[in-house]
Design an enzyme around this catalytic site. Structure first.
Site, mmCIF file in Angstrom:
data_model
loop_
_atom_site.group_PDB
_atom_site.id
_atom_site.type_symbol
_atom_site.label_atom_id
_atom_site.label_comp_id
_atom_site.label_asym_id
_atom_site.label_seq_id
_atom_site.Cartn_x
_atom_site.Cartn_y
_atom_site.Cartn_z
ATOM 1 N N ASN A 11 -87.855 31.914 4.041
ATOM 2 C CA ASN A 11 -88.470 32.835 3.083
ATOM 3 C C ASN A 11 -89.961 32.516 2.997
ATOM 4 O O ASN A 11 -90.356 31.572 2.324
ATOM 5 C CB ASN A 11 -87.777 32.660 1.725
ATOM 6 C CG ASN A 11 -88.423 33.508 0.645
ATOM 7 O OD1 ASN A 11 -89.232 34.394 0.934
ATOM 8 N ND2 ASN A 11 -88.065 33.243 -0.608
ATOM 9 N N LYS A 13 -92.269 34.137 1.560
ATOM 10 C CA LYS A 13 -92.906 34.611 0.317
ATOM 11 C C LYS A 13 -94.210 35.344 0.666
ATOM 12 O O LYS A 13 -94.249 36.058 1.659
ATOM 13 C CB LYS A 13 -93.101 33.447 -0.645
ATOM 14 C CG LYS A 13 -91.801 32.666 -0.844
ATOM 15 C CD LYS A 13 -91.838 31.682 -1.945
ATOM 16 C CE LYS A 13 -90.491 30.980 -2.032
ATOM 17 N NZ LYS A 13 -90.405 30.047 -3.136
ATOM 18 N N HIS A 97 -84.220 37.186 -5.839
ATOM 19 C CA HIS A 97 -84.900 35.889 -5.849
ATOM 20 C C HIS A 97 -85.471 35.629 -7.248
ATOM 21 O O HIS A 97 -85.924 36.549 -7.921
ATOM 22 C CB HIS A 97 -86.019 35.872 -4.808
ATOM 23 C CG HIS A 97 -86.564 34.491 -4.593
ATOM 24 N ND1 HIS A 97 -87.465 33.924 -5.455
ATOM 25 C CD2 HIS A 97 -86.305 33.567 -3.638
ATOM 26 C CE1 HIS A 97 -87.742 32.698 -5.039
ATOM 27 N NE2 HIS A 97 -87.053 32.453 -3.933
ATOM 28 N N GLU A 99 -88.177 34.490 -8.220
ATOM 29 C CA GLU A 99 -89.566 34.940 -8.401
ATOM 30 C C GLU A 99 -89.609 36.448 -8.659
ATOM 31 O O GLU A 99 -90.481 36.926 -9.382
ATOM 32 C CB GLU A 99 -90.407 34.536 -7.176
ATOM 33 C CG GLU A 99 -90.674 33.033 -7.184
ATOM 34 C CD GLU A 99 -90.866 32.404 -5.822
ATOM 35 O OE1 GLU A 99 -91.067 33.134 -4.835
ATOM 36 O OE2 GLU A 99 -90.801 31.160 -5.742
ATOM 37 N N GLU A 169 -80.069 28.792 -5.864
ATOM 38 C CA GLU A 169 -81.428 28.266 -5.958
ATOM 39 C C GLU A 169 -81.772 27.968 -7.413
ATOM 40 O O GLU A 169 -82.220 28.858 -8.151
ATOM 41 C CB GLU A 169 -82.434 29.281 -5.409
ATOM 42 C CG GLU A 169 -82.258 29.601 -3.946
ATOM 43 C CD GLU A 169 -83.574 30.019 -3.318
ATOM 44 O OE1 GLU A 169 -83.978 29.396 -2.339
ATOM 45 O OE2 GLU A 169 -84.214 30.945 -3.838
ATOM 46 N N GLY A 175 -90.001 25.150 -5.116
ATOM 47 C CA GLY A 175 -91.437 24.866 -4.973
ATOM 48 C C GLY A 175 -91.931 23.706 -5.811
ATOM 49 O O GLY A 175 -93.135 23.517 -5.965
ATOM 50 N N SER A 215 -86.823 23.345 -2.682
ATOM 51 C CA SER A 215 -87.483 22.120 -2.205
ATOM 52 C C SER A 215 -86.723 21.429 -1.077
ATOM 53 O O SER A 215 -86.660 20.199 -1.021
ATOM 54 C CB SER A 215 -87.731 21.150 -3.366
ATOM 55 O OG SER A 215 -88.648 21.710 -4.276
ATOM 56 N N GLY A 236 -88.221 27.751 1.534
ATOM 57 C CA GLY A 236 -89.503 28.366 1.218
ATOM 58 C C GLY A 236 -90.643 27.613 1.897
ATOM 59 O O GLY A 236 -90.897 27.775 3.086
ATOM 60 N N GLY A 237 -91.304 26.756 1.147
ATOM 61 C CA GLY A 237 -92.513 26.069 1.624
ATOM 62 C C GLY A 237 -92.369 25.434 3.004
ATOM 63 O O GLY A 237 -93.261 25.577 3.857
HETATM 64 P P1 PGA Z 1 -88.922 26.193 -1.702
HETATM 65 O O1 PGA Z 1 -88.513 27.703 -1.995
HETATM 66 O O2 PGA Z 1 -88.165 25.738 -0.483
HETATM 67 O O3 PGA Z 1 -90.419 26.246 -1.478
HETATM 68 O O4 PGA Z 1 -88.561 25.390 -2.915
HETATM 69 C C1 PGA Z 1 -87.184 28.135 -1.787
HETATM 70 C C2 PGA Z 1 -87.061 29.591 -2.155
HETATM 71 O O5 PGA Z 1 -87.697 30.025 -3.128
HETATM 72 O O6 PGA Z 1 -86.339 30.350 -1.495
#
Ligand code: PGA
Length: 263
Positions: A11, A13, A97, A99, A169, A175, A215, A236-237
């Site tokens: 992802n 983002k 998600h 967010e 999640e 994040g 994370s 994500g990151g």
């Molecule tokens: P993250 O994000 O791995 O940066 O924590 C995961 C996500 O929001 O899908």
């Protein structure tokens, strides 16, 4: 890990800003994924990069998806992208998600409509669920997860199971560098599967894929993908760093080969 194929979903983002960087990342991930065909990889770039990434992924096994969709097929909905449009070049979409829930007013009802529209368009859908820090501290995780799974899958049936992925999640883990304890992730993923079983049947609960997200990185991915009932991670990151994500593919392949040998 489940006996089914493992999945790592990237992802991106709202990243990267530069389409050249997006192309470099795709090429690097595609090269690593080709070495480990036993791991399913899907990439979710921002909408403007979809076409370019789609072209780069031609002749690869990597899936492509949107990070969101709208439930109407077409019409006067400025700024929206429909599931039917995504299906022209993608096989996947993420809905619900945290967010989107936090910044864009996503609710369980809109998640249900998007999930139904995406399935009707032929997409495989990653439905995200997860409790906030406050809910976590108030021991409300189970109630929140059950509500989000029941709400988000309200229009689904057992026939949809093969194209349904549930991602657990925890909002406090996204994040933040504070990933969930594998034991907590395991219990919640089991609850997700049981809730799906109660909703659309036990057979469906076995067929869906359940991911952990929050994370994850090359150093901790093993502790999730080795869990029974876990089919992979929504990343994500770490998915923006070619070497890190490549290492996650390698580790997942190693865990999968051990699991497959046992089963
Ligand atoms: P993250 O994000 O791995 O940066 O924590 C995961 C996500 O929001 O899908």
């Amino acid at each position: 890990m489940n006996a089914g194929r493992p999945l790592l979903a990237a992802n991106w983002k709202m990243n990267p800003i530069d389409p050249g960087d997006a192309a470099d990342l795709v090429r690097a991930v595609a090269a690593k994924a080709a070495e480990h065909p036993e791991v399913d990889v899907a990439i979710f770039p921002p909408f403007p990069w979809l076409l370019g990434v789609h072209e780069l992924l031609e002749n690869t096994q990597i899936g492509l998806g949107g990070q969101d969709c709208y439930w109407e097929e077409s019409g006067a909905y400025t700024g929206a992208v429909s599931a039917a449009m995504l299906a022209q070049m993608c096989g996947w979409v993420i809905v619900g998600h945290s967010e989107r829930r936090l910044h864009f007013g996503e609710t369980d009802d809109t998640v249900a409509k998007k999930t139904a529209a995406a399935l009707a368009a032929g997409l495989t859908v990653i439905v995200c669920v997860g409790e906030t820090l406050l809910e976590h501290e108030n021991h409300e995780t189970e109630a929140v997860i059950e509500r989000q799974v029941r709400g988000g899958l309200a229009e689904c049936s057992a026939d949809d199971a093969r194209r349904l992925v549930l991602a657990y999640e925890p909002v406090w883990a996204i994040g933040t560098g504070r990933s969930a304890e594998p034991e907590h992730a395991y219990k919640t993923m089991r609850l997700i599967r049981n809730t799906v079983g109660g909703l659309i049947g036990q057979g469906a609960a076995r067929l869906i894929r359940v991911l952990y997200g929050g994370s994850t990185n090359a150093g901790n991915v093993e502790s999730y993908v080795e869990l029974p009932l876990c089919d992979g991670c929504l990343v994500g990151g770490a998915s923006l760093k070619a070497d890190e994500f490549g290492r996650m593919i390698e580790v997942t392949a190693e865990v999968y080969s051990k699991t497959a040998a046992r089963s």
